[in-house]
Enzyme design. Structure first.
Site, PDB file in Angstrom:
ATOM      1  CG  HIS A   1     -13.607  17.502 -45.236  1.00 25.95           C
ATOM      2  ND1 HIS A   1     -13.472  16.511 -44.289  1.00 25.95           N
ATOM      3  CD2 HIS A   1     -12.911  17.055 -46.313  1.00 25.95           C
ATOM      4  CE1 HIS A   1     -12.728  15.524 -44.766  1.00 25.95           C
ATOM      5  NE2 HIS A   1     -12.379  15.841 -45.994  1.00 25.95           N
TER       6      HIS A   1
ATOM      7  CG  ASP B   1     -12.625  13.129 -40.147  1.00 24.68           C
ATOM      8  OD1 ASP B   1     -12.322  14.313 -40.385  1.00 24.68           O
ATOM      9  OD2 ASP B   1     -12.341  12.541 -39.079  1.00 24.68           O
TER      10      ASP B   1
END
Length: 399
Positions: free
Chosen positions: A370, A374
């Site tokens: 992450h 995204d």
């Protein structure tokens, strides 16, 4: 005349190995190029052949010993005269306290070469070792340099006591170097990456129909079976083109985008999980991908993969479905930013156009870093994989 058998070059960045198995014992006759022993490194096994014909007169590095590149493994006496001294040598490994056998062995399993180099460069001495028999490893020197030499000790929680009545029913086996490397890399992945997993499911009807229609013709023309992995590889490549951050990696404060796809295909072997890499998979046809997977899979099962064949991957596919897994969260293979988990194909009732029908369904899982990918990019990637598999014609039309 005596000939030394030494540890061969183990591969790029590999400086030490563990003696896994001796195929010959002192006193045994050996032929040129006959396998003497097998060494185990972090990822691959290396066979050591006999350089000459003669009699194995002495084993210097026993099974389980850690040896560096060019360390002495054994001595071979050329000609028939070597048979006489073979008998006392055969007793040496059995009599562990014998100083004659212990001296050379201790020398070959001294501090790791990388550790000695670091200590010399930083004028360090008396570093506490955590390796076998107090052997100083590279990590010990790095910990000493950072002022955290005592940190590794409390990191491992003490083992809970075992009842005396059950202790004799336990078996303690030292972890192989491969298993230690797997454990370290997977834990490092969890500690370093901001790992998250997103899920979806795919209707395998169209892929299965296409495969059944062309599998015989495919085999006849290309000499390799048409499997599901080539479809998934092509679908992932298609999705990576649209969401390039899943095919990128973080290097310090930079993001390195790859304009190529080196596809890692995770494979389970008797000794542990390995990930052979298919270089430039985005340039290969279905047949090229299937041939590469078959070749690398066979090498993985036989323990013949080289270090080079497991390096440079940009994305990984893991197929837990072959073992019956219905759902799982795969762990990233650092420094990669994405890994796709395939699972078991299972007939399930699905609502399609207002009707309940039975369809062969598979759950898909994408674990991603992450820090670089995204949520929108991760979900988009998985949806593109799903769309390409549910309508394989999209792959041909690049849609």
């Amino acid at each position: 005349m005596s000939t030394e058998v030494r540890v061969p070059t183990l591969g790029e960045s590999v400086t030490e190995a563990t003696v896994a198995t001796w195929f010959k014992q002192p006193g045994d006759a050996v032929a040129v190029d006959e396998m003497l022993c097998e060494l185990e490194t972090d990822k691959v096994t290396v066979e050591v052949p006999s350089p000459v014909a003669g009699t194995l007169s002495e084993i210097v590095a026993a099974e389980g010993d850690t040896v560096g590149v060019d360390a002495l493994l054994a001595q071979i006496s050329e000609g028939g005269a070597a048979a006489a001294p073979a008998a006392p040598k055969a007793e040496a490994p059995a009599a562990a306290p014998a100083p004659a056998a212990a001296a050379p062995a201790a020398k070959d399993v001294e501090d790791a070469p990388s550790a000695k180099k670091l200590m010399a460069e930083n004028n360090l001495s008396n570093v506490a070792g955590t390796g076998k028999d107090g052997r100083v490893m590279k990590e010990d020197v790095l910990n000493a340099l950072s002022g955290a030499s005592a940190a590794p000790a409390p990191a491992a929680a003490p083992r809970a006591p075992v009842a005396a009545s059950q202790a004799d029913r336990e078996e303690r086996v030292k972890m192989t170097r491969l298993r230690q490397t797997i454990a370290k890399r997977l834990k490092d992945s969890q500690n370093t990456a901001a790992m998250l997993t997103t899920y979806n499911e795919v209707d395998m009807t169209e892929v299965m129909a296409l495969r059944n229609e062309y599998k015989d013709l495919f085999l006849k023309k290309h000499g390799v079976k048409l499997g599901f992995m080539s479809f998934f590889t092509k679908a992932c490549i298609h999705a990576l083109n649209e969401v390039p951050e899943v095919n990128a990696e973080i290097d310090g404060t930079d993001i390195v985008y790859k304009n190529y796809v080196n596809m890692g295909i995770a494979a389970g072997t008797p000794t542990g999980l390995v990930v052979p890499v298919i270089n430039d998979a985005d340039q290969l046809s279905f047949a090229g991908i299937e041939k590469a997977i078959a070749e690398k899979g066979a090498k993985a099962r036989d323990g013949k993969l080289s270090m080079a064949e497991m390096q440079g991957g940009t994305f990984t596919i893991s197929n837990g479905g072959v073992y019956g897994s219905l759902m799982s969260s795969p762990i990233l293979n650092p420094p990669q930013s994405g890994i796709l988990g395939m699972h078991k194909i299972q007939d399930r009732p699905m609502a399609i156009n207002g009707q309940v029908v039975i369809r062969p369904m598979m759950y898909l899982a994408l674990s991603y870093d992450h820090r670089i990918v995204d949520g929108k990019g991760a979900v988009t990637f998985l949806v593109r994989v799903k769309e390409a598999l549910e309508d394989p014609r999209r792959l041909l039309m690049d849609l």
